[in-house]
Motif scaffolding. Structure first.
Motif, PDB file in Angstrom:
ATOM      1  N   SER A 365      -4.249  -4.801  20.457  1.00 20.65           N
ATOM      2  CA  SER A 365      -3.076  -6.523  19.872  1.00 20.65           C
ATOM      3  C   SER A 365      -1.938  -5.850  20.103  1.00 20.65           C
ATOM      4  N   ASP A 367       1.460  -6.870  18.411  1.00 22.40           N
ATOM      5  CA  ASP A 367       2.674  -7.802  17.416  1.00 22.40           C
ATOM      6  C   ASP A 367       4.194  -8.101  18.107  1.00 22.40           C
ATOM      7  N   GLY A 369       5.386  -8.408  21.015  1.00 20.22           N
ATOM      8  CA  GLY A 369       5.346  -8.655  22.603  1.00 20.22           C
ATOM      9  C   GLY A 369       3.486  -8.958  22.862  1.00 20.22           C
ATOM     10  N   ARG A 370       4.265  -8.887  24.278  1.00 17.45           N
ATOM     11  CA  ARG A 370       2.910  -9.120  25.362  1.00 17.45           C
ATOM     12  C   ARG A 370       2.388  -7.977  25.753  1.00 17.45           C
ATOM     13  N   ARG A 372      -0.170  -6.774  27.962  1.00 16.14           N
ATOM     14  CA  ARG A 372       0.024  -7.654  30.413  1.00 16.14           C
ATOM     15  C   ARG A 372      -1.392  -6.991  30.627  1.00 16.14           C
ATOM     16  N   ARG A 373      -2.288  -7.524  30.884  1.00 11.61           N
ATOM     17  CA  ARG A 373      -3.644  -7.208  32.015  1.00 11.61           C
ATOM     18  C   ARG A 373      -3.839  -6.057  31.766  1.00 11.61           C
ATOM     19  N   ARG A 376      -5.090  -3.637  28.710  1.00  7.30           N
ATOM     20  CA  ARG A 376      -6.207  -4.469  28.428  1.00  7.30           C
ATOM     21  C   ARG A 376      -7.558  -3.312  28.551  1.00  7.30           C
TER      22      ARG A 376
END
Length: 433
Positions: A365, A367, A369-370, A372-373, A376
């Motif tokens: 995770s 917190d 920001g995003r 990116r795939r 992951r």
């Protein structure tokens, strides 16, 4: 990645002038941890099958001497270290990715004699008026150059055919962040991040690279114009952080000169299998083989730790402490499940690429920001933008420490934003080396 501490480049394991040192790299994945057997409920670190999730592919190395890493890397002490697994060879055989080696064991090349698998170390350099490399030891914000380089060459040109190429892109700069795209805006297919291949293709038009990060990318030049440029569109003014995406201030990194007829070969698509997931079969491979990638489940987490990347009295610190090579900041148990670390950037607007030695990590995770795939899955470096707090899961297997983890903006590392994890065998376990 997975190698013994004496060969890992711990910051004060010096190789002094006029002396030599033998380094040992097993080129193997760690062993899986079987959580049902063993004296303490877990297997020895040396038991069980190899953990295929962590089979490496694109590695690199650089000098890591304490307090002077930035200077030595700026002088060019870095290189690629590539490994090839059976799965990679099979993917090349069916044409899904370009082959690194031909049947004769030599580099597989195109009509121009150029490899189909290119390692591209992207950097920036700062020169004096007489052409010497300049380095300011008093600038601890982060060194930025004013000239871009690829493999040490200023804005090179490279001839390619109209076919697929594999580009292993490394951000080898000290402190420059990048947002990479192609000038014709065509799609690229990411098949690996940092040291490991992905389970599936991630299709993008651009991606970011922090110092030390790698992206393994397939570019298909069929249908491309005669000239295609590799570009960085992230504008940056100092070592603090990337400022903004600004195509009007793009930096041209490399020119591809494209020629010839389109080659007949299979194209890649988003989510197409590369390594696949454990339990998933890939019918295109001989023997209908099972995938290799697996996420670290929450049930395996045995220990949680917290680390703050901070600025204190003009210096860079982790948990308000300067790096001390004789202090262990974390002592994980070898072969005992997994750990979950919370890493927080508490230094205002500064960015810090967090990097781990020995084992990679999976970011669960972010917190602030995003995620990116393409980030992951497995990685060994993750950029902590200002205010970011991430949760990662990692395992510690096979080798006792010490190993470092640190900021990969190298001037921050040299100003002691670094710490030590020292994996230790559990009581009665002699399986670790």
């Amino acid at each position: 990645t997975h190698a013994p501490a004496h060969s890992d480049g711990y910051p004060d394991f010096y190789n002094l002038a006029g002396e030599g040192r033998d380094y040992f790299y097993p080129n193997a994945a760690p062993r899986e941890t079987d959580m049902t057997i063993g004296q303490h409920g877990f297997a020895s670190a040396a038991e069980g099958p190899f953990d295929k999730t962590w089979i490496p592919s694109t590695l690199w190395y650089h000098d890591h001497a304490m307090d002077v890493t930035g200077f030595n890397v700026a002088r060019g002490l870095a290189g690629f270290y590539l490994t090839r697994s059976e799965r990679e060879a099979q993917l090349a055989e069916i044409g899904r990715i370009p082959a690194l080696l031909g049947p004769d064991g030599k580099l597989n090349t195109d009509a121009f004699g150029n490899p189909l698998d290119l390692g591209l170390a992207i950097g920036d350099q700062l020169f004096t008026e007489d052409g010497a490399i300049f380095y300011d030891f008093l600038d601890h914000n982060g060194r930025l150059g004013n000239v871009s380089t690829v493999n040490g060459v200023v804005q090179p040109r490279h001839k390619v055919e109209r076919r697929k190429y594999r580009l292993r892109l490394l951000n080898a700069s000290n402190s420059r962040y990048m947002e990479i795209r192609l000038s014709n805006r065509q799609k690229m297919h990411i098949i690996g991040t940092d040291s490991w291949l992905l389970p599936e293709v991630v299709e993008v038009r651009r991606f970011n690279l922090a110092p030390g990060q790698r992206h393994d990318v397939i570019v298909d030049f069929r249908g491309a114009p005669q000239e295609v440029y590799l570009e960085n569109i992230l504008h940056q003014e100092d070592g603090r952080k990337g400022k903004d995406l600004d195509p009007s201030k793009r930096i041209t990194l490399m020119k591809f000169e494209v020629s010839g007829a389109n080659r007949v070969e299979p194209a890649l698509s988003d989510r197409e299998l590369i390594r696949g997931y454990k339990g998933q079969l890939d019918p295109a491979l001989s023997g209908n083989q099972e995938g290799e990638f697996e996420f670290i489940p929450r049930q395996q987490v045995q220990k949680k730790r917290n680390f703050h990347f901070e600025r204190s009295n003009g210096a860079w610190v982790i948990n308000n402490r300067l790096f001390n090579p004789r202090r262990a900041d974390a002592v994980p148990k070898l072969g005992v499940g997994a750990e979950q670390w919370t890493i927080e950037n508490s230094s205002g607007g500064w960015w810090h690429p967090f990097h781990m030695h020995l084992e990679g990590m999976q970011v669960k995770s972010v917190d602030g920001g995003r995620l990116r795939r393409e980030r992951r899955f497995n990685c060994d470096t993750f950029n902590l933008e200002g205010g970011f707090k991430i949760k990662i899961r990692n395992k510690f297997r096979s080798f006792t420490g010490p190993f470092a983890f640190h900021c990969h903006a190298i001037e921050h590392e040299d100003m002691r934003m670094m710490a030590t994890h020292d994996p230790t065998p559990i009581a009665g376990d002699s399986g670790a080396i």
